[in-house]
Design a protein around this motif. Structure first.
Motif, PDB file in Angstrom:
ATOM      1  N   VAL A 197       0.815  -1.218   0.000  1.00 40.88           N
ATOM      2  CA  VAL A 197       0.000   0.000   0.000  1.00 40.88           C
ATOM      3  C   VAL A 197       0.848   1.268   0.000  1.00 40.88           C
ATOM      4  O   VAL A 197       0.573   2.200  -0.767  1.00 40.88           O
ATOM      5  CB  VAL A 197      -0.989  -0.012   1.189  1.00 40.88           C
ATOM      6  CG1 VAL A 197      -1.679   1.351   1.318  1.00 40.88           C
ATOM      7  CG2 VAL A 197      -2.026  -1.118   1.008  1.00 40.88           C
ATOM      8  N   PRO A 198       1.885   1.397   0.830  1.00 40.01           N
ATOM      9  CA  PRO A 198       2.688   2.633   0.792  1.00 40.01           C
ATOM     10  C   PRO A 198       3.324   2.902  -0.567  1.00 40.01           C
ATOM     11  O   PRO A 198       3.522   4.068  -0.945  1.00 40.01           O
ATOM     12  CB  PRO A 198       3.769   2.387   1.862  1.00 40.01           C
ATOM     13  CG  PRO A 198       3.146   1.404   2.796  1.00 40.01           C
ATOM     14  CD  PRO A 198       2.318   0.506   1.931  1.00 40.01           C
ATOM     15  N   GLN A 199       3.614   1.844  -1.315  1.00 35.97           N
ATOM     16  CA  GLN A 199       4.237   2.042  -2.619  1.00 35.97           C
ATOM     17  C   GLN A 199       3.243   2.480  -3.694  1.00 35.97           C
ATOM     18  O   GLN A 199       3.589   3.254  -4.591  1.00 35.97           O
ATOM     19  CB  GLN A 199       4.929   0.746  -3.067  1.00 35.97           C
ATOM     20  CG  GLN A 199       6.091   0.324  -2.198  1.00 35.97           C
ATOM     21  CD  GLN A 199       6.849  -0.841  -2.815  1.00 35.97           C
ATOM     22  OE1 GLN A 199       7.421  -0.736  -3.906  1.00 35.97           O
ATOM     23  NE2 GLN A 199       6.849  -1.974  -2.113  1.00 35.97           N
ATOM     24  N   VAL A 200       2.024   1.983  -3.609  1.00 31.15           N
ATOM     25  CA  VAL A 200       1.045   2.281  -4.663  1.00 31.15           C
ATOM     26  C   VAL A 200       0.100   3.411  -4.281  1.00 31.15           C
ATOM     27  O   VAL A 200      -0.705   3.850  -5.113  1.00 31.15           O
ATOM     28  CB  VAL A 200       0.213   1.024  -5.005  1.00 31.15           C
ATOM     29  CG1 VAL A 200       1.115  -0.091  -5.480  1.00 31.15           C
ATOM     30  CG2 VAL A 200      -0.627   0.570  -3.817  1.00 31.15           C
ATOM     31  N   LEU A 201       0.174   3.902  -3.040  1.00 33.86           N
ATOM     32  CA  LEU A 201      -0.768   4.931  -2.606  1.00 33.86           C
ATOM     33  C   LEU A 201      -0.699   6.197  -3.445  1.00 33.86           C
ATOM     34  O   LEU A 201      -1.756   6.722  -3.850  1.00 33.86           O
ATOM     35  CB  LEU A 201      -0.543   5.254  -1.123  1.00 33.86           C
ATOM     36  CG  LEU A 201      -1.545   6.232  -0.494  1.00 33.86           C
ATOM     37  CD1 LEU A 201      -2.964   5.689  -0.613  1.00 33.86           C
ATOM     38  CD2 LEU A 201      -1.196   6.493   0.972  1.00 33.86           C
TER      39      LEU A 201
END
Length: 272
Positions: A197-201
């Protein structure tokens, strides 16, 4: 690069061989013939008298459409609000549905590449293959005219757009972060929460805002098939041949799209 020799024994450099040049000219000839054939098919039912008269008719229509009827603006406030709500709610619903579908479609997060992933990809393709206007036309015939049909139509169209771009972003993440979190003994949901999630947010937020911008433009015309909003007023004005009102509606739509484009650009810039 081919080389030919003259009768005097002098070498001559050529850009292409004769055979290649002949093939290129043959290709262009086939392309021109195909264009002429397609043009004949497309224009076989065209009434050219109407085409020749089009500039005169277009000029007459523009003359009747100006100046715009500005006192009609107060009647457009409620339809404009309905259009914005339709785009916003449709984007929200579509995004909520698209997120799990994107994780199921991504090759590195799907629980089954053999069964689940093809189904998720099929849903994304099915959503993207049908225009929101067609969705609205079908839903109006099922649910009746109104904003609900427009909201669902926008949502169904948004699923494919958001789902495709999001699952592609998920597949491009850095797997080293996933491996690092998995090495700590984290569960599958924790890996998604802390590594994926932190990478694609940032990409997800940009995709959502971009889709919202597109949906504002599309929702402005869904009223043409009975889904409410500005399109309903546009359809009514066209039926009455009230061209000054049509011009006013076009101005409102243009202004709304410009503002939404500005907001979308600002938000995307802020999250990148």
């Amino acid at each position: 690069m081919p080389i030919s020799t003259t009768s005097e024994g002098r070498k001559v450099w050529q850009h292409q061989t004769t055979r290649t040049e002949i093939l290129q000219w043959a290709g262009w000839l086939v392309l021109v013939a195909l264009f002429v054939f397609c043009w004949q098919v497309m224009t076989k039912d065209t009434i050219w008298a109407f085409v020749y008269d089009a500039p005169k008719q277009g000029g007459d229509l523009l003359a009747r459409a100006f100046p715009p009827r500005l006192d009609y603006l107060p009647e457009l406030l409620v339809p404009l609000w309905d259009t914005l709500n339709m785009a916003t709610l449709g984007t929200l619903v579509g995004t909520i549905i698209a997120v799990p579908i994107a994780f199921l479609a991504a090759s590195n997060t799907t629980p089954s590449r053999l069964f689940v992933r093809p189904v998720a990809l099929f849903l994304i393709v099915a959503s993207r293959s049908i225009n929101s206007l067609i969705w609205a036309l079908l839903l109006v015939s099922i649910l009746g005219p109104g904003l609900l049909a427009g909201i669902i139509a926008i949502a169904l169209r948004s699923i494919g757009f958001v789902g495709k771009l999001l699952y592609e972003a998920i597949e491009e993440i850095d797997e080293k972060q996933v491996e690092a979190v998995s090495a700590t003994g984290a569960s599958g949901l924790q890996v998604i929460d802390y590594a994926i999630v932190p990478q694609v947010l940032p990409s997800f937020l940009g995709i959502t805002v971009f889709r919202w911008d597109i949906n504002i433009r599309e929702s402005a015309i869904l009223g043409l098939v009975g889904a409410g909003g500005l399109g309903l007023k546009l359809q009514s004005s066209l039926n009455m041949l009230a061209w000054p009102q049509v011009t006013t509606i076009f101005i409102v739509i243009l202004g709304t799209v410009v503002v939404s484009e500005w907001v979308s650009a600002k938000v995307r810039k802020a999250i990148t």
